[in-house]
Design an enzyme around this catalytic site. Structure first.
Site, PDB file in Angstrom:
ATOM      1  N   ARG A 105       1.889   0.140  -4.079  1.00 27.66           N
ATOM      2  CA  ARG A 105       0.669  -0.405  -3.466  1.00 27.66           C
ATOM      3  C   ARG A 105       0.990  -0.681  -2.003  1.00 27.66           C
ATOM      4  O   ARG A 105       1.762  -1.600  -1.699  1.00 27.66           O
ATOM      5  CB  ARG A 105       0.218  -1.684  -4.177  1.00 27.66           C
ATOM      6  CG  ARG A 105      -0.783  -2.461  -3.339  1.00 27.66           C
ATOM      7  CD  ARG A 105      -1.469  -3.560  -4.076  1.00 27.66           C
ATOM      8  NE  ARG A 105      -2.444  -3.026  -5.009  1.00 27.66           N
ATOM      9  CZ  ARG A 105      -3.394  -3.751  -5.589  1.00 27.66           C
ATOM     10  NH1 ARG A 105      -3.491  -5.043  -5.326  1.00 27.66           N
ATOM     11  NH2 ARG A 105      -4.239  -3.198  -6.423  1.00 27.66           N
ATOM     12  N   HIS A 114      -8.080   3.908  -4.326  1.00 25.14           N
ATOM     13  CA  HIS A 114      -7.598   3.123  -5.469  1.00 25.14           C
ATOM     14  C   HIS A 114      -7.854   3.939  -6.742  1.00 25.14           C
ATOM     15  O   HIS A 114      -8.694   3.582  -7.573  1.00 25.14           O
ATOM     16  CB  HIS A 114      -8.355   1.792  -5.508  1.00 25.14           C
ATOM     17  CG  HIS A 114      -7.690   0.726  -6.345  1.00 25.14           C
ATOM     18  ND1 HIS A 114      -6.502   0.917  -7.012  1.00 25.14           N
ATOM     19  CD2 HIS A 114      -8.072  -0.557  -6.620  1.00 25.14           C
ATOM     20  CE1 HIS A 114      -6.176  -0.196  -7.657  1.00 25.14           C
ATOM     21  NE2 HIS A 114      -7.104  -1.100  -7.435  1.00 25.14           N
ATOM     22  N   GLN A 139      -7.809   2.471 -10.438  1.00 33.69           N
ATOM     23  CA  GLN A 139      -8.953   1.603 -10.725  1.00 33.69           C
ATOM     24  C   GLN A 139     -10.161   2.419 -11.195  1.00 33.69           C
ATOM     25  O   GLN A 139     -10.777   2.107 -12.215  1.00 33.69           O
ATOM     26  CB  GLN A 139      -9.323   0.805  -9.463  1.00 33.69           C
ATOM     27  CG  GLN A 139     -10.503  -0.123  -9.662  1.00 33.69           C
ATOM     28  CD  GLN A 139     -10.189  -1.263 -10.608  1.00 33.69           C
ATOM     29  OE1 GLN A 139      -9.218  -1.955 -10.416  1.00 33.69           O
ATOM     30  NE2 GLN A 139     -11.003  -1.451 -11.633  1.00 33.69           N
ATOM     31  N   ASP A 147     -17.594  -4.690  -4.834  1.00 38.52           N
ATOM     32  CA  ASP A 147     -16.209  -5.076  -4.531  1.00 38.52           C
ATOM     33  C   ASP A 147     -16.297  -6.089  -3.392  1.00 38.52           C
ATOM     34  O   ASP A 147     -17.369  -6.269  -2.783  1.00 38.52           O
ATOM     35  CB  ASP A 147     -15.421  -3.815  -4.116  1.00 38.52           C
ATOM     36  CG  ASP A 147     -13.937  -4.077  -3.851  1.00 38.52           C
ATOM     37  OD1 ASP A 147     -13.441  -5.160  -4.215  1.00 38.52           O
ATOM     38  OD2 ASP A 147     -13.281  -3.196  -3.264  1.00 38.52           O
ATOM     39  N   CYS A 200     -14.156  -4.288  -9.527  1.00 43.51           N
ATOM     40  CA  CYS A 200     -12.722  -4.013  -9.744  1.00 43.51           C
ATOM     41  C   CYS A 200     -11.918  -5.304  -9.838  1.00 43.51           C
ATOM     42  O   CYS A 200     -10.816  -5.303 -10.384  1.00 43.51           O
ATOM     43  CB  CYS A 200     -12.183  -3.128  -8.635  1.00 43.51           C
ATOM     44  SG  CYS A 200     -12.439  -3.792  -6.987  1.00 43.51           S
ATOM     45  N   ARG A 234      -7.252  -0.977 -17.154  1.00 44.02           N
ATOM     46  CA  ARG A 234      -6.255  -0.546 -16.166  1.00 44.02           C
ATOM     47  C   ARG A 234      -4.957  -0.193 -16.893  1.00 44.02           C
ATOM     48  O   ARG A 234      -4.332   0.828 -16.616  1.00 44.02           O
ATOM     49  CB  ARG A 234      -6.003  -1.668 -15.143  1.00 44.02           C
ATOM     50  CG  ARG A 234      -7.105  -1.889 -14.124  1.00 44.02           C
ATOM     51  CD  ARG A 234      -7.190  -0.754 -13.133  1.00 44.02           C
ATOM     52  NE  ARG A 234      -5.935  -0.557 -12.416  1.00 44.02           N
ATOM     53  CZ  ARG A 234      -5.523  -1.272 -11.362  1.00 44.02           C
ATOM     54  NH1 ARG A 234      -6.297  -2.218 -10.869  1.00 44.02           N
ATOM     55  NH2 ARG A 234      -4.361  -1.015 -10.780  1.00 44.02           N
TER      56      ARG A 234
HETATM   57  N1  NVA Z   1     -11.100  -3.247  -1.820  1.00 48.79           N
HETATM   58  C1  NVA Z   1     -10.210  -4.242  -2.380  1.00 48.79           C
HETATM   59  C2  NVA Z   1      -9.811  -3.850  -3.750  1.00 48.79           C
HETATM   60  C3  NVA Z   1      -8.898  -4.826  -4.452  1.00 48.79           C
HETATM   61  C4  NVA Z   1      -8.482  -4.368  -5.802  1.00 48.79           C
HETATM   62  C5  NVA Z   1      -8.997  -4.396  -1.485  1.00 48.79           C
HETATM   63  O1  NVA Z   1      -8.463  -3.372  -1.025  1.00 48.79           O
HETATM   64  O2  NVA Z   1      -8.602  -5.528  -1.215  1.00 48.79           O
HETATM   65  N1   CP Z   2      -8.300  -4.499  -9.187  1.00 48.77           N
HETATM   66  C1   CP Z   2      -7.041  -4.679  -8.724  1.00 48.77           C
HETATM   67  O1   CP Z   2      -6.341  -3.745  -8.327  1.00 48.77           O
HETATM   68  O2   CP Z   2      -6.634  -5.973  -8.755  1.00 48.77           O
HETATM   69  P1   CP Z   2      -5.314  -6.572  -8.078  1.00 48.77           P
HETATM   70  O3   CP Z   2      -5.502  -6.440  -6.570  1.00 48.77           O
HETATM   71  O4   CP Z   2      -5.243  -7.977  -8.535  1.00 48.77           O
HETATM   72  O5   CP Z   2      -4.148  -5.748  -8.518  1.00 48.77           O
END
Ligand code: NVA
Ligand code: CP
Length: 317
Positions: A115, A142, A145, A234, A274, A302
């Site tokens: 990540r 992502h 997801q 989101d 998500c 997930r």
């Molecule tokens: N768009 C959000 C998704 C988190 C799972 C982010 O990147 O923070």
């Molecule tokens: N939806 C998701 O990826 O959650 P986290 O950022 O908590 O991993």
């Protein structure tokens, strides 16, 4: 074979999972079938340990709850060991070059999940790693997801025919994965974002060029939700954008998912997110807690879709 999911076919083992468009439609549907089968085995507490003796390295440059828990728990429950490497352990691209990290981690582990902020870093990681790499979110996309989300929809409906998804909010990483999915499976996708917050035009063009799904990008949330089976949102400020949260709240007025907006679909629809959600900002408490909210099914799935992805990458699917 799990009833309601298409039969699996045999495929060459995928090398990495960085974008949904790395897969064909058949491979996506095949992963849904494998996820359903593996989920049933875990629910049944079967003694099924295909990852015994294997280790997963999880590299996190950003925070996470679901991604860490689902990868770590999923890999462990299938018999393997998962290693958490946080922002203070690996300064990817800062303390050490991405290509060096890729080679070092590959010497110790059988598979990598990362990540990261910069999407190019995950591409570079995969290029230099000698083991499979899974994208656990970047600033650009992502994919795990949205695979979990479409698997959740499939599980609920038993098919993907005549499906319309309406996404309201920021044209962000989550939307880019929805667009890439729409380039592989046919469904309706309406994306409503405020001006200056639309998704990447090249990704919109890629999805439209596939000529498979009906894709609408608009600034009008009310028209976007009409006829939608799923209303999805989101956070308005993603990780790395939190200092813009105040300005974004002002610019995103009218995009909050409320009960009134849900009623605007004109049919029984599900609410999806998500997570993590900022309750009272992009979605009301009433919608988050409504019986039509399936956000926790998404979160649970997930683990199951990622297990299917890792089983396939490791040649154990
Ligand atoms: N768009 C959000 C998704 C988190 C799972 C982010 O990147 O923070
Ligand atoms: N939806 C998701 O990826 O959650 P986290 O950022 O908590 O991993």
């Amino acid at each position: 074979m799990v009833a309601g999911f298409p039969a699996r076919k045999e495929y060459a083992v995928m090398k990495n999972f960085l974008h949904i468009t790395d897969l064909t439609a058949d491979e996506i549907l095949s992963l849904f079938q494998l996820a359903a089968k593996t989920k049933a085995r875990l629910k049944n507490r079967d003694d099924y340990r295909p990852f015994q003796g294997l280790s997963l390295a999880m590299i996190f440059a950003k925070p996470s709850a679901r991604t860490r828990i689902s990868f770590e728990t999923g890999f462990y429950r299938l018999g393997g060991h998962a290693l958490y490497l946080g922002p203070n352990d690996i300064g990817i691209g800062k303390r050490e070059a991405v290509k060096d990290i890729a080679q070092v981690v590959s010497r110790f582990n059988d598979i990598i999940m990362a990540r990261l902020f910069d999407h190019q870093y995950v591409v570079e990681l995969a290029k230099h790693a000698t083991v499979p790499v899974v994208n656990g979110l970047t600033d650009y996309n992502h994919p795990c997801q949205i695979m979990a989300d479409m698997f959740t929809i499939y599980e609920r409906r038993g098919h993907l025919d005549d499906l319309k998804v309406a996404f309201l909010g920021d044209g962000n990483n989550v939307v880019h994965s929805w667009l890439r999915l729409a380039a592989r499976l046919p469904f309706g996708l309406a994306v409503a974002c405020p001006k200056d917050y639309q998704p990447d035009p090249e990704t919109v063009a890629l999805a439209q060029k596939a000529n498979l799904s009906e894709i609408i990008v608009t600034h009008d949330p009310t028209s976007a939700v009409v006829g939608a089976d799923v209303v999805y949102t989101d956070v308005w400020a993603s990780m790395g954008q939190k200092e813009e949260a105040g300005e974004r709240r002002a610019r995103f007025q009218g995009f909050q998912v409320t009960e009134q907006l849900m009623a605007g679909t004109g049919k029984e629809s599900w609410f999806m997110h998500c997570l993590p959600a900022e309750r009272g900002i992009e979605v009301t408490d009433e919608v988050m807690d409504a019986p039509y909210s399936i956000v926790f099914d998404q979160a649970e799935n997930r683990m199951h879709i990622q297990n299917a992805i890792m089983l396939t990458l490791l040649g154990k699917g």
